[in-house]
Design a protein around this motif. Structure first.
Motif, mmCIF file in Angstrom:
data_model
loop_
_atom_site.group_PDB
_atom_site.id
_atom_site.type_symbol
_atom_site.label_atom_id
_atom_site.label_comp_id
_atom_site.label_asym_id
_atom_site.label_seq_id
_atom_site.Cartn_x
_atom_site.Cartn_y
_atom_site.Cartn_z
ATOM 1 N N ASN A 142 -17.694 5.861 -4.461
ATOM 2 C CA ASN A 142 -17.459 5.679 -5.884
ATOM 3 C C ASN A 142 -18.428 6.577 -6.653
ATOM 4 O OD1 ASN A 142 -15.364 3.473 -6.717
ATOM 5 N ND2 ASN A 142 -16.333 2.684 -4.864
ATOM 6 N N ASN B 250 -12.244 -4.881 -0.691
ATOM 7 C CA ASN B 250 -12.385 -3.442 -0.490
ATOM 8 C C ASN B 250 -12.095 -2.708 -1.792
ATOM 9 O OD1 ASN B 250 -12.367 -0.765 0.367
ATOM 10 N ND2 ASN B 250 -11.396 -1.252 2.318
ATOM 11 N N ASN C 165 -7.402 -5.821 -0.766
ATOM 12 C CA ASN C 165 -7.653 -4.396 -0.522
ATOM 13 C C ASN C 165 -7.171 -3.581 -1.717
ATOM 14 O OD1 ASN C 165 -7.989 -1.825 0.464
ATOM 15 N ND2 ASN C 165 -6.938 -2.188 2.396
ATOM 16 N N ASP D 76 -3.851 -0.973 -1.550
ATOM 17 C CA ASP D 76 -4.581 0.289 -1.440
ATOM 18 C C ASP D 76 -3.641 1.494 -1.541
ATOM 19 O OD1 ASP D 76 -4.228 0.939 1.895
ATOM 20 O OD2 ASP D 76 -4.036 -1.128 1.230
ATOM 21 N N SER E 83 0.826 -1.204 0.000
ATOM 22 C CA SER E 83 0.000 0.000 0.000
ATOM 23 C C SER E 83 0.864 1.260 0.000
ATOM 24 C CB SER E 83 -0.926 -0.004 1.218
ATOM 25 O OG SER E 83 -0.177 -0.047 2.423
ATOM 26 N N GLY F 20 -13.408 0.550 -2.127
ATOM 27 C CA GLY F 20 -13.838 1.899 -1.792
ATOM 28 C C GLY F 20 -12.895 2.965 -2.326
ATOM 29 N N GLN F 21 -13.426 4.186 -2.456
ATOM 30 C CA GLN F 21 -12.655 5.354 -2.876
ATOM 31 C C GLN F 21 -11.943 5.151 -4.210
ATOM 32 O OE1 GLN F 21 -10.260 7.232 0.160
ATOM 33 N NE2 GLN F 21 -11.637 6.557 1.794
ATOM 34 N N ASN F 22 -12.685 4.622 -5.167
ATOM 35 C CA ASN F 22 -12.221 4.559 -6.537
ATOM 36 C C ASN F 22 -13.141 5.454 -7.376
ATOM 37 O OD1 ASN F 22 -9.932 2.395 -7.239
ATOM 38 N ND2 ASN F 22 -11.100 1.649 -5.470
ATOM 39 N N HIS G 27 -2.644 -6.356 0.151
ATOM 40 C CA HIS G 27 -3.041 -4.957 0.321
ATOM 41 C C HIS G 27 -2.361 -4.098 -0.749
ATOM 42 C CE1 HIS G 27 -4.978 -5.615 4.264
ATOM 43 N NE2 HIS G 27 -4.058 -6.563 4.391
ATOM 44 N N LYS H 95 -8.534 -0.372 -2.116
ATOM 45 C CA LYS H 95 -9.101 0.924 -1.769
ATOM 46 C C LYS H 95 -8.228 2.067 -2.290
ATOM 47 C CE LYS H 95 -10.488 3.595 2.326
ATOM 48 N NZ LYS H 95 -10.612 3.550 3.804
ATOM 49 N N ARG H 96 -8.892 3.147 -2.712
ATOM 50 C CA ARG H 96 -8.255 4.381 -3.129
ATOM 51 C C ARG H 96 -7.245 4.156 -4.256
ATOM 52 N NH1 ARG H 96 -6.223 9.226 0.929
ATOM 53 N NH2 ARG H 96 -6.191 10.849 -0.655
ATOM 54 N N TYR I 190 -16.793 -3.597 0.225
ATOM 55 C CA TYR I 190 -16.781 -2.130 0.295
ATOM 56 C C TYR I 190 -16.829 -1.561 -1.119
ATOM 57 C CZ TYR I 190 -15.257 -2.443 5.187
ATOM 58 O OH TYR I 190 -15.178 -2.705 6.543
#
Length: 533
Positions: A202, A174, A150, A128, A104, A176-178, A126, A152-153, A198
Motif C-alpha cells: 500500500n 486482506n 478478501n 479481490d 474475484s 493488500g495491493q490497494n 472474496h 486484495k488488489r 494483510y
C-alpha cells in the motif's frame, strides 16, 4: 329416497371440486420439490457448472455481466470468478444459504448498501482483483458469520472509523495491493476476533500503531512493501499475541532500539528487501522466542561476531540476495545453537567464511551456500558429517588439495548437491565428487601416512619441549657447573705453562741451585736466605 335439492347438490359438487383442486395443488408442489434438481440444472447458465448434490455453482470465464437469478436457492458455494460483473444487484437476496461467495476478478466498482443483508450464513467473501474504491460501515451489514474477507488488489485509499464494525467474527482480512495511505485510529474497531491482517503493498508512510492497538488477538501482520523508512519505539504496541510479522520491502533504513518491544511471542520476522546497512543486533535481541528470521536483500557488508545475539531459539536464518555481503566472521552464529537451517545464497560478493564460522551448531542439518563468490572452503568452517543437505552450486570453486575433505564428504553424502570446479583450467566444469587425490594435487593422500607423520611431528615437538623445560628448570645449577669446569680447565693450563723458577723444578731438570745464575740486585729488597741442607 328423498331427492336432494339443487342448491344442496351444487354445494356438494363445489366442495368436492375444491378438495380435489387442493389435492392436485399438493401433488403438484410435491412433484416440483422432487424435481427441483432437474429444474435447477435446467436454469444453469451457459459456461457454468451447477451441482445440486454438493450445492456448488462455479462460473469461471463465463462472460457473465450480471449475477444469475434463477440458480438453486439452496446453493452454499457460489464461485463467479473472472467474469464481467459490475455491481451486486438484488438477486443476492435469493441465495440465503450461501456460505462461500467468490466474485474475484470481475469489474466491481462499488458495493451498494446492504448488498449482503440476507447472507447471514456467509463465512467467506472474496472480492479481490476488482475496482472497488471505497467501503463503509454499511457495506458489509448482515454478514454476522463472516470469517474471511478478501479485498486484495482494489482501489481503496483510506479506511474510515468503524468500517468493519459489522463483522464481529472476522478472522482474516486482506487489504493488500490497494492504495491505502490513511487509516483512522478506530478503523479496526470491533474486530476483536481478527487473527490475520494483510496491509502489504500500500502507500503507508508510517506504522499505524494506534489502529493496530485495537487488534489484541492478531497473530499475523503483513505490512511489507510500504514506505516506512523508520520504525519507532513500540511500533507494534498492543499486539502481544503476534507470532508472525512481515516487513518485507517496507523501505526500512533505521530501526529504533525498542521498535519490537511488546512482542514476547513473535516466532517469525521478515526483514527481507530493506535498506539496513548493519544487522540490527540490539533491536532483535529481545525477541527471545524468534524461530525464523529472513534478512536478505539488505546492504550490510559483514556478519560480525554475535550478530544475532539473544536469539537462542532461532531455527531458520535466511540471508539471500545481500548484494554487499562479503564476509562471515567467526562467531557470527555463536549464540544460535538451535539453528537447523542456514541459507546464505545469491550473495554475489560473499567470498569469505572464516574458520569455525559455522561450528558450534549441533542441530544444523540444512546449509545452502549456492550462488556466492566462494573460491575455497576450510574444513574447519562447519562439521559436514551432521548435515542432511549441503548446496554449494554456482560458486567459482578452485579445486586443489585444500578441498580433499570436501571431496571425501561428497562421497560419504550422496544426497548433497553436485559441485563443479571453476578452476584450475584442466579441472574446469568437472564434478568434485568424481576427482581423486592425485587430481587435486595431493602428494600425501594416504590417510595412514598422514597419521604417521602427524604422530612423528607431535613426538618431536613433545621431546624438544621437554628438553627445553629441563634446561630451563636446572639452568642455575648448570651455569655453576659450567663455570667450575671453565675455572678448573684454566688452572690446569696455567700450571702446565708455569716457568722453571722453583728449586724442585731445577732439581728435576738436573740443575743445582749453585749453578743457577744469581738474580740481579734490586734496591729495597732484602735477599731471601738459603739454608744449606
Amino acid at each position: 329416497m328423498r331427492q336432494m335439492s339443487p342448491l344442496r347438490a351444487g354445494r356438494r359438487l363445489a366442495a368436492f371440486m375444491t378438495s380435489n383442486a387442493f389435492l392436485v395443488l399438493l401433488i403438484s408442489l410435491e412433484l416440483l420439490a422432487s424435481r427441483s434438481g432437474a429444474a435447477a440444472l435446467a436454469n444453469c447458465p451457459i459456461g457454468c457448472n451447477c451441482n445440486d448434490e454438493t450445492l456448488v455453482v462455479v462460473c469461471e470465464e463465463s462472460r457473465l455481466d450480471v449475477l444469475p437469478i434463477a440458480l438453486n436457492p439452496y446453493i452454499q458455494r457460489l464461485i463467479i470468478r473472472n467474469n464481467k460483473i459490475k455491481t451486486i444487484d438484488s438477486s443476492m437476496q435469493f441465495y440465503t444459504e450461501l456460505q462461500h461467495l467468490d466474485l474475484s476478478q470481475n469489474h466491481l466498482v462499488n458495493i451498494p448498501t446492504k448488498s449482503f443483508a440476507y447472507q447471514r450464513k456467509l463465512q467467506e467473501l472474496h472480492l479481490d482483483h476488482n475496482k472497488i474504491s471505497s467501503v463503509t460501515n454499511t457495506t458489509f451489514q448482515g454478514l454476522n458469520s463472516l470469517t474471511v474477507l478478501n479485498l486484495k488488489r482494489n482501489y481503496l485509499e483510506e479506511l474510515t472509523n468503524g468500517v468493519f464494525t459489522t463483522l464481529p467474527r472476522l478472522e482474516e482480512l486482506n487489504l493488500g495491493q490497494n492504495g491505502i495511505s490513511r487509516i483512522d485510529p478506530r478503523a479496526f474497531a470491533g474486530l476483536s476476533a481478527l487473527r490475520i491482517l494483510y496491509l502489504d503493498d500500500n502507500q503507508l508512510s508510517s506504522i499505524p500503531t494506534t489502529s493496530f492497538s485495537l487488534l489484541g488477538s492478531l497473530a499475523e501482520l503483513h505490512v511489507g512493501l510500504n514506505a516506512f523508512s523508520f520504525l519507532p519505539d513500540d511500533a507494534f504496541a498492543g499486539l502481544n499475541r503476534l507470532t508472525v510479522l512481515d516487513l518485507n520491502g517496507a523501505g526500512l533504513s533505521n530501526i529504533s532500539e525498542f521498535a519490537f518491544r511488546g512482542l514476547p511471542g513473535l516466532r517469525s520476522l521478515n526483514l527481507f528487501g530493506n535498506r539496513l546497512i548493519t544487522v540490527p543486533t540490539m533491536q532483535l535481541s529481545g525477541l527471545t522466542r524468534l524461530e525464523d528470521l529472513y534478512i536478505g536483500q539488505n546492504e550490510f557488508l559483514t556478519l560480525e561476531s554475535h550478530s544475532f545475539k539473544g536469539l537462542k531459539n532461532l531455527k531458520l536464518l535466511d540471508i539471500t540476495g545481500a548484494t554487499q555481503l562479503e564476509r562471515i566472521e567467526k562467531g557470527a552464529f555463536e549464540d544460535n545453537i538451535n539453528l537447523e537451517t542456514v541459507i546464505l545464497a545469491n550473495n554475489k560478493k560473499l567470498a569469505t567464511l572464516e574458520d569455525c564460522s559455522l561450528l558450534g551448531l549441533p542441530k544444523l542439518r540444512h546449509l545452502s551456500l549456492k550462488d556466492n563468490a566462494i573460491v575455497t572452503l576450510s574444513e574447519t568452517v562447519f562439521i559436514g558429517k551432521e548435515l542432511k543437505q549441503l548446496d554449494l552450486t554456482n560458486n567459482p570453486i578452485f579445486c586443489d588439495c585444500q578441498l580433499l575433505w570436501l571431496h571425501q564428504l561428497l562421497n560419504d553424502k550422496s544426497n548433497f548437491t553436485q559441485i563443479h570446479c571453476a578452476s584450475p583450467e584442466h579441472l574446469k566444469d568437472k564434478p568434485l565428487r568424481n576427482l581423486n587425490a592425485d587430481d587435486l594435487g595431493c602428494v600425501l593422500h594416504d590417510t595412514r601416512q598422514q597419521t604417521i607423520i602427524c604422530i612423528i611431528v607431535v613426538a618431536c615437538v613433545a621431546t624438544i619441549a621437554t628438553l627445553v623445560l629441563i634446561l630451563y628448570r636446572y639452568r642455575k645449577s648448570m651455569q655453576e657447573k659450567l663455570k667450575d669446569y671453565k675455572w678448573n680447565k684454566g688452572r690446569k693450563n696455567l700450571e702446565y705453562h708455569k716457568p722453571i723458577s722453583t728449586e724442585e723444578d731445577c732439581i728435576v731438570r738436573g740443575i743445582h741451585p749453585s749453578q743457577y745464575p744469581a738474580p740481579p740486585h734490586t734496591p729495597g729488597l732484602r735477599p731471601i736466605p738459603v739454608t744449606e741442607l
